[in-house]
Design a protein around this motif. Structure first.
Motif, PDB file in Angstrom:
ATOM      1  N   VAL A 111      55.501 -34.995  76.609  1.00 30.60           N
ATOM      2  CA  VAL A 111      54.976 -33.713  76.129  1.00 30.60           C
ATOM      3  C   VAL A 111      56.117 -33.009  75.399  1.00 30.60           C
ATOM      4  O   VAL A 111      57.103 -32.630  76.008  1.00 30.60           O
ATOM      5  CB  VAL A 111      54.465 -32.846  77.297  1.00 30.60           C
ATOM      6  CG1 VAL A 111      53.864 -31.545  76.765  1.00 30.60           C
ATOM      7  CG2 VAL A 111      53.444 -33.616  78.128  1.00 30.60           C
ATOM      8  N   LEU A 112      55.960 -32.852  74.103  1.00 34.94           N
ATOM      9  CA  LEU A 112      57.042 -32.332  73.277  1.00 34.94           C
ATOM     10  C   LEU A 112      56.716 -30.956  72.729  1.00 34.94           C
ATOM     11  O   LEU A 112      55.566 -30.661  72.389  1.00 34.94           O
ATOM     12  CB  LEU A 112      57.316 -33.288  72.103  1.00 34.94           C
ATOM     13  CG  LEU A 112      57.566 -34.752  72.471  1.00 34.94           C
ATOM     14  CD1 LEU A 112      57.811 -35.563  71.212  1.00 34.94           C
ATOM     15  CD2 LEU A 112      58.734 -34.887  73.440  1.00 34.94           C
ATOM     16  N   GLY A 113      57.749 -30.148  72.646  1.00 34.30           N
ATOM     17  CA  GLY A 113      57.621 -28.855  71.997  1.00 34.30           C
ATOM     18  C   GLY A 113      57.872 -28.991  70.509  1.00 34.30           C
ATOM     19  O   GLY A 113      57.611 -30.041  69.917  1.00 34.30           O
ATOM     20  N   CYS A 144      65.760 -35.160  71.379  1.00 31.20           N
ATOM     21  CA  CYS A 144      64.396 -35.482  71.821  1.00 31.20           C
ATOM     22  C   CYS A 144      64.236 -36.982  71.995  1.00 31.20           C
ATOM     23  O   CYS A 144      63.669 -37.446  72.987  1.00 31.20           O
ATOM     24  CB  CYS A 144      63.392 -34.947  70.804  1.00 31.20           C
ATOM     25  SG  CYS A 144      61.678 -35.347  71.188  1.00 31.20           S
ATOM     26  N   TYR A 160      59.117 -33.724  79.636  1.00 32.95           N
ATOM     27  CA  TYR A 160      58.842 -32.516  78.858  1.00 32.95           C
ATOM     28  C   TYR A 160      60.113 -32.148  78.098  1.00 32.95           C
ATOM     29  O   TYR A 160      61.169 -31.951  78.703  1.00 32.95           O
ATOM     30  CB  TYR A 160      58.439 -31.359  79.776  1.00 32.95           C
ATOM     31  CG  TYR A 160      57.170 -31.632  80.534  1.00 32.95           C
ATOM     32  CD1 TYR A 160      55.933 -31.215  80.043  1.00 32.95           C
ATOM     33  CD2 TYR A 160      57.201 -32.332  81.749  1.00 32.95           C
ATOM     34  CE1 TYR A 160      54.771 -31.480  80.744  1.00 32.95           C
ATOM     35  CE2 TYR A 160      56.039 -32.605  82.438  1.00 32.95           C
ATOM     36  CZ  TYR A 160      54.828 -32.174  81.931  1.00 32.95           C
ATOM     37  OH  TYR A 160      53.671 -32.434  82.622  1.00 32.95           O
ATOM     38  N   ASP A 165      59.728 -24.978  76.318  1.00 35.06           N
ATOM     39  CA  ASP A 165      58.470 -24.920  75.576  1.00 35.06           C
ATOM     40  C   ASP A 165      57.396 -25.771  76.246  1.00 35.06           C
ATOM     41  O   ASP A 165      56.331 -25.289  76.625  1.00 35.06           O
ATOM     42  CB  ASP A 165      58.675 -25.404  74.140  1.00 35.06           C
ATOM     43  CG  ASP A 165      59.658 -24.550  73.372  1.00 35.06           C
ATOM     44  OD1 ASP A 165      59.830 -23.374  73.739  1.00 35.06           O
ATOM     45  OD2 ASP A 165      60.258 -25.060  72.423  1.00 35.06           O
ATOM     46  N   ALA A 166      57.695 -27.044  76.368  1.00 33.64           N
ATOM     47  CA  ALA A 166      56.683 -27.998  76.797  1.00 33.64           C
ATOM     48  C   ALA A 166      56.233 -27.801  78.233  1.00 33.64           C
ATOM     49  O   ALA A 166      55.034 -27.742  78.524  1.00 33.64           O
ATOM     50  CB  ALA A 166      57.207 -29.425  76.595  1.00 33.64           C
ATOM     51  N   TRP A 167      57.186 -27.713  79.168  1.00 32.27           N
ATOM     52  CA  TRP A 167      56.803 -27.633  80.576  1.00 32.27           C
ATOM     53  C   TRP A 167      56.167 -26.295  80.905  1.00 32.27           C
ATOM     54  O   TRP A 167      55.116 -26.238  81.555  1.00 32.27           O
ATOM     55  CB  TRP A 167      58.029 -27.858  81.468  1.00 32.27           C
ATOM     56  CG  TRP A 167      57.670 -28.085  82.904  1.00 32.27           C
ATOM     57  CD1 TRP A 167      57.413 -29.283  83.506  1.00 32.27           C
ATOM     58  CD2 TRP A 167      57.499 -27.083  83.909  1.00 32.27           C
ATOM     59  NE1 TRP A 167      57.109 -29.096  84.825  1.00 32.27           N
ATOM     60  CE2 TRP A 167      57.153 -27.750  85.109  1.00 32.27           C
ATOM     61  CE3 TRP A 167      57.603 -25.702  83.925  1.00 32.27           C
ATOM     62  CZ2 TRP A 167      56.912 -27.082  86.289  1.00 32.27           C
ATOM     63  CZ3 TRP A 167      57.369 -25.016  85.110  1.00 32.27           C
ATOM     64  CH2 TRP A 167      57.028 -25.705  86.274  1.00 32.27           C
ATOM     65  N   THR A 170      52.680 -25.854  79.393  1.00 30.09           N
ATOM     66  CA  THR A 170      51.714 -26.794  79.955  1.00 30.09           C
ATOM     67  C   THR A 170      51.337 -26.438  81.385  1.00 30.09           C
ATOM     68  O   THR A 170      50.167 -26.506  81.769  1.00 30.09           O
ATOM     69  CB  THR A 170      52.277 -28.227  79.924  1.00 30.09           C
ATOM     70  OG1 THR A 170      52.608 -28.569  78.576  1.00 30.09           O
ATOM     71  CG2 THR A 170      51.259 -29.226  80.454  1.00 30.09           C
TER      72      THR A 170
END
Length: 203
Positions: A111-113, A144, A160, A165-167, A170
């Motif tokens: 899961v990327l920002g 990344c 993440y 951002d991602a974690w 989400t």
């Protein structure tokens, strides 16, 4: 401190441990490994190929032709979101099927920002009416790529990147589904779109 306070403190400690726990990564585990990297002409895929090569892996790289595909939807639009939710469901099901068939293959869902790739930068320039460097700071593609490599090598279920951002975006939604907190944060960070979604436009 009452019972509720201790319970909240324990939950917070568990949360911190989950967020900052990172399995030990042994670079030597990738030396001589056979690795296939797709989409390696630019961006994250390119950086992954460089990292794998430096780590001594035997890398097979693939990339699409020089022609760019047509416009199929941008991040924060329904088309883009549908593909990402679909991937989550697909890989979750695939992971269970592999376990049930006793096949020793791990699946790591990434899961990327917002990452500073060429595609992302072009998206900002084309899609938004104003972009401020203070509003949107992309994360380096090289970092990344290494996070993805480490996650796969240590057989993590999910990674993440970047965490902020991602974690956060989400995991916050299930706790505040009726407050639209995540939606509000997203709208406050990203400026207005130049174009309307094709779903809501007519010829």
């Amino acid at each position: 401190m009452g019972k509720l306070g201790w319970t909240l403190a324990l939950l917070f400690a568990v949360l911190l441990g989950y967020v900052w726990y990172e399995p030990a990564f042994d670079p030597e585990s990738l030396r001589g490994a056979r690795v296939v990297v797709t989409g390696c002409s630019t961006g994250i895929g390119e950086q992954m190929a460089y990292h794998y090569a430096r780590l001594g892996a035997r890398v097979l790289i693939t990339a699409r032709s020089g022609e760019k595909p047509g416009k199929i939807g941008n991040p924060l639009t329904s088309f883009y979101a549908a593909t990402k939710f679909g991937l989550d469901g697909f890989f979750a099901s695939l992971r269970q099927e592999l376990v049930m068939q006793d096949i020793n293959v791990s699946v790591t869902y990434c899961v990327l920002g917002f990452i500073g790739t060429e595609t992302s930068q072009n998206f900002l320039e084309v899609s938004y009416t104003r972009v401020s460097s203070e509003q949107i700071k992309p994360s380096p593609p090289s970092d990344c790529a290494m996070a993805i490599i480490k996650g796969g090598a240590t057989r993590q279920r999910e990674i993440y990147y970047p965490w902020r951002d991602a974690w956060l975006l989400t995991k916050l939604r299930p706790f505040v589904p009726d407050l639209d907190l995540v939606d509000h944060v997203t709208r406050s960070v990203f400026p207005p779109l130049k174009e309307k979604s094709p779903l809501f436009t007519t010829d």
